[in-house]
Design an enzyme around this catalytic site. Structure first.
Site, PDB file in Angstrom:
ATOM      1  N   HIS A 176     -18.929  -8.410  11.474  1.00  0.00           N
ATOM      2  CA  HIS A 176     -19.369  -7.371  10.519  1.00  0.00           C
ATOM      3  C   HIS A 176     -18.645  -6.052  10.775  1.00  0.00           C
ATOM      4  O   HIS A 176     -19.187  -4.990  10.482  1.00  0.00           O
ATOM      5  CB  HIS A 176     -20.885  -7.153  10.596  1.00  0.00           C
ATOM      6  CG  HIS A 176     -21.685  -8.413  10.593  1.00  0.00           C
ATOM      7  ND1 HIS A 176     -22.129  -9.017   9.427  1.00  0.00           N
ATOM      8  CD2 HIS A 176     -22.093  -9.224  11.604  1.00  0.00           C
ATOM      9  CE1 HIS A 176     -22.788 -10.124   9.730  1.00  0.00           C
ATOM     10  NE2 HIS A 176     -22.774 -10.277  11.052  1.00  0.00           N
ATOM     11  N   SER A 197       5.606  10.019   4.809  1.00  0.00           N
ATOM     12  CA  SER A 197       5.123  10.537   3.533  1.00  0.00           C
ATOM     13  C   SER A 197       6.090  11.615   3.070  1.00  0.00           C
ATOM     14  O   SER A 197       6.688  12.312   3.885  1.00  0.00           O
ATOM     15  CB  SER A 197       3.730  11.129   3.734  1.00  0.00           C
ATOM     16  OG  SER A 197       3.484  12.137   2.782  1.00  0.00           O
ATOM     17  N   LYS A 249       2.630  11.966   8.789  1.00  0.00           N
ATOM     18  CA  LYS A 249       2.250  10.589   8.453  1.00  0.00           C
ATOM     19  C   LYS A 249       3.229   9.537   8.967  1.00  0.00           C
ATOM     20  O   LYS A 249       4.428   9.714   8.963  1.00  0.00           O
ATOM     21  CB  LYS A 249       2.146  10.418   6.922  1.00  0.00           C
ATOM     22  CG  LYS A 249       0.933  11.057   6.298  1.00  0.00           C
ATOM     23  CD  LYS A 249      -0.394  10.485   6.750  1.00  0.00           C
ATOM     24  CE  LYS A 249      -0.686   9.131   6.144  1.00  0.00           C
ATOM     25  NZ  LYS A 249      -0.963   9.206   4.708  1.00  0.00           N
ATOM     26  N   GLU A 279       1.043  -3.347   4.461  1.00  0.00           N
ATOM     27  CA  GLU A 279       0.355  -3.156   3.172  1.00  0.00           C
ATOM     28  C   GLU A 279       1.031  -3.977   2.072  1.00  0.00           C
ATOM     29  O   GLU A 279       0.366  -4.556   1.216  1.00  0.00           O
ATOM     30  CB  GLU A 279       0.350  -1.670   2.790  1.00  0.00           C
ATOM     31  CG  GLU A 279      -0.575  -0.848   3.667  1.00  0.00           C
ATOM     32  CD  GLU A 279      -0.412   0.651   3.470  1.00  0.00           C
ATOM     33  OE1 GLU A 279      -0.039   1.084   2.363  1.00  0.00           O
ATOM     34  OE2 GLU A 279      -0.644   1.388   4.443  1.00  0.00           O
TER      35      GLU A 279
END
Ligand code: ARG
Length: 493
Positions: A156, A277, A283, A290
Site C-alpha cells: 500500500h 528543465s 531539475k 517516464e
C-alpha cells in the site's frame, strides 16, 4: 508501378485509392523474408518439376542478386508499388522476362504474406528475447551488488517489512523470465509454414510443403488452408507478451521515478540518462523512465488494434488483415527501443544505500519481528501481535522507535521481553534471518540470481535456430541442384 492483378480491369486504381490500398511503406521491411520465401518456393517448384529446374535456378539466382542489391542500397524499393510482394516479383520479371512470371505458380499473395509475417515475427521475437535476457543480466548484476543493501519493503506504499534492494529488483527478473517463456511459447505457434494454402483452397499442383518448411526452418506446416491464410493469432499472442513486458517495465519505471524524487532519494540516475528543465535550473528529471512508462500505452493500443481488426472478419483472407503489420511492428519496435534505453539506465544508476537504510529505520518495519520474538518466548502469535501494536502506539506517543524504546517500557506491556529483543529487531537480523526460499536473505537472493543467470544462459544455448547441419545443406543442395542455396541459407544454420 503496375499491379499484379491487371487482366480483369480497364482502369488504373485511382490515385487516392492507390495510396490507401498500398502497404509498401510498412511491409517493405519484410523484403528479406519475402525474397527468401520466394527462393524456397522456387526451389521446391524446380525440385518437384512443377516448373523447369533450370528456370527455377535462374529465378533463385536472380532473387539472390535482388536481395544483395537491396541490402547494399544499389536497388531502391519503389514506394509506388502496391506492396513488397508486387515489387519483388515485378523486379524479377523485369530482369528475367517469361521465367520471372513463373515464380508465382501455385502461390497467392495471401499465403505469401502469411509466410512473410511469420518469418519476420520469428526473427523479431528472437531479438526481443535476447534483449530481455540482457536486461535480466543487468538486473542480476545490480542485485548482486545490493544483496545486503537494506531498504523498506512496501505494501500500500506504506513501509511494511525490511528487505534488500537486491531482493526487490530480483522480483523484476522473475517477471521478465516469465516474459521470455511467453515469447518462446508464441514463437512455437508462429513456427508453422502457411505457404501452400494458396489464396484459400490450397492448390492442385503437387507441392512439397515439407521441403519448403525445411528450407525456411519451420517446425511444420499449417493443417487447414483457410486457417493458414487467415490466422493472425500469433500476432495477438506476440503483442500480448509484449504488452506484459511493458507492464513490467512500466512498474519498474514508476518505482525508479519515485526513488529519484527528493521524498525518497533512494537512487540517482546517471546524467546521461536524465534531462533538465528549460526554466528550473535545479531539475534533474527521469525522462527515460517516464517515456518507458508512457510508451506502454502504445503497445497496449497495438494489442487492442489487432484484436479489433480480427474479431469481425469472415474466413478467410480479408484486406483488413493488412492492418496487422503496423500494429505488431510498432509493438515490437517500441519494446526493443524501451529495453535498449532502460537497461543502461539501470546499469548506471547509483543506489543511495544510506538513504535506503535510514528510511528502513523509520516506520516500524521490524514490528513483525518483534511479535515473532514474543512467539519465540511461547506467546501465541495473535497475543504477540496485539502486544507489539501497543508498543508501536507507545513509541508514536513518545516519539521513539522500537530500537530506542527502553526495556522497562517493553516489560510494562509484556513481561516476556528481555534484552534479547534489541537483537531480534535489528534490521540486519530481520532481513538476514529470512532465509526462506524466495526470501530477502543474502543467501536466498544469491540463489535467485543463480537461477536467473542459468535461465538466461541455458536459454541462449538452446536458442531456437534453423536446424540444418553442413551435410544436410549439402544433401538438399545436391538434391535440388540450386547453386545459390547454401549462400542464401547460410545464416539460417
Ligand atoms: N498487402 C497485403 C497484406 O498485407 C498482401 C496480401 C494481399 N492479398 C490480396 N488478396 N489483396 O495483407
Amino acid at each position: 508501378m503496375a499491379q499484379l492483378w491487371k487482366g480483369r480491369f480497364k482502369k488504373e486504381l485511382a490515385r487516392e485509392t492507390n495510396d490507401f490500398n498500398s502497404s509498401i511503406s510498412f511491409d517493405s521491411r519484410m523484403y528479406e523474408e519475402d525474397i527468401k520465401g520466394s527462393i524456397a518456393h522456387a526451389t521446391m517448384l524446380g525440385a518437384t518439376g512443377i516448373i523447369d529446374k533450370s528456370e527455377a535456378d535462374k529465378i533463385t539466382t536472380e532473387l539472390t542478386d535482388i536481395l544483395d542489391e537491396i541490402k547494399s542500397g544499389e536497388l531502391e524499393i519503389d514506394n509506388e508499388a502496391e506492396d513488397i510482394h508486387t515489387f519483388i516479383e515485378g523486379e524479377l520479371t523485369a530482369r528475367l522476362g517469361q521465367t520471372g512470371k513463373r515464380l508465382h505458380t501455385a502461390r497467392s499473395r495471401n499465403d505469401q504474406v502469411a509466410l512473410d509475417i511469420r518469418m519476420t515475427l520469428k526473427k523479431e521475437a528472437q531479438e526481443v528475447i535476447s534483449k530481455v535476457k540482457e536486461l535480466v543480466g543487468v538486473i542480476c548484476d545490480k542485485a548482486e551488488e545490493n544483496k545486503e543493501t537494506i531498504m523498506p519493503g512496501y505494501t500500500h506504499l506504506q513501509r511494511a517489512q525490511p528487505i534488500t534492494f537486491g531482493h526487490h529488483i530480483m522480483a523484476y527478473a522473475a517477471m521478465l523470465l516469465r516474459d521470455i517463456e511467453r515469447l518462446e511459447d508464441a514463437y512455437s505457434r508462429m513456427n508453422v509454414l502457411p505457404l501452400g494454402s494458396g489464396a484459400i483452397a490450397g492448390t492442385t499442383y503437387p507441392l512439397d510443403r515439407q521441403m519448403v518448411a525445411e528450407l525456411l526452418g519451420f517446425g511444420g506446416v499449417t493443417q487447414n488452408s483457410l486457417d493458414g491464410v487467415s490466422d493472425r493469432d500469433f500476432c495477438v499472442e506476440l503483442a500480448s507478451a509484449l504488452s506484459l513486458i511493458m507492464v513490467h517495465l512500466s512498474r519498474f519505471s514508476e518505482e525508479i521515478i519515485m526513488w529519484c524524487s527528493w521524498e525518497f532519494k533512494f537512487v540517482e540516475l546517471d546524467d546521461a540518462f536524465s534531462t533538465g528543465s528549460s526554466i528550473m535550473p535545479q531539475k534533474k528529471n527521469p525522462d527515460i523512465a517516464e517515456l518507458v512508462r508512457g510508451k506502454s500505452g502504445r503497445v497496449f493500443g497495438d494489442l487492442t488494434t489487432l484484436l479489433t481488426v480480427l474479431k469481425g472478419i469472415p474466413l478467410a483472407y480479408n484486406k483488413d488483415m493488412q492492418e496487422d503489420k503496423e500494429a505488431i511492428f510498432d509493438a515490437v519496435d517500441t519494446v526493443k527501443m524501451c529495453i535498449t534505453a532502460f537497461a543502461p539506465m539501470l546499469k548506471t544508476m547509483t543506489v543511495l544505500k544510506d538513504n535506503m537504510r535510514n528510511a528502513a529505520a523509520k516506520g516500524f518495519i521490524n514490528a513483525t519481528d518483534c511479535a515473532d520474538y514474543l512467539v519465540g518466548k511461547g506467546l501465541p502469535f495473535r497475543d504477540a501481535y496485539k502486544a507489539t501494536g501497543e508498543l508501536v502506539a507507545l513509541c508514536i506517543d513518545k516519539g521513539l522507535t522500537l530500537e530506542t524504546l527502553p526495556l522497562s517500557e517493553y516489560q510494562g506491556i509484556c513481561a516476556l521481553f528481555d534484552e534479547g529483543v534489541y537483537e531480534a529487531i535489528k534490521l540486519e537480523n530481520c532481513v538476514f534471518n529470512r532465509k526462506v526460499e524466495g526470501g530477502p536473505s543474502p543467501e536466498s537472493v544469491t540463489k535467485q540470481i543463480e537461477i536467473a543467470r542459468a535461465k538466461i544462459k541455458s536459454d541462449s544455448d538452446n536458442e531456437i535456430q534453423y536446424e540444418f547441419t553442413e551435410t544436410e545443406i549439402e544433401e538438399i543442395r545436391h538434391l535440388i541442384a540450386v547453386p545459390v542455396f547454401k549462400e542464401i541459407f547460410k545464416d539460417k544454420k
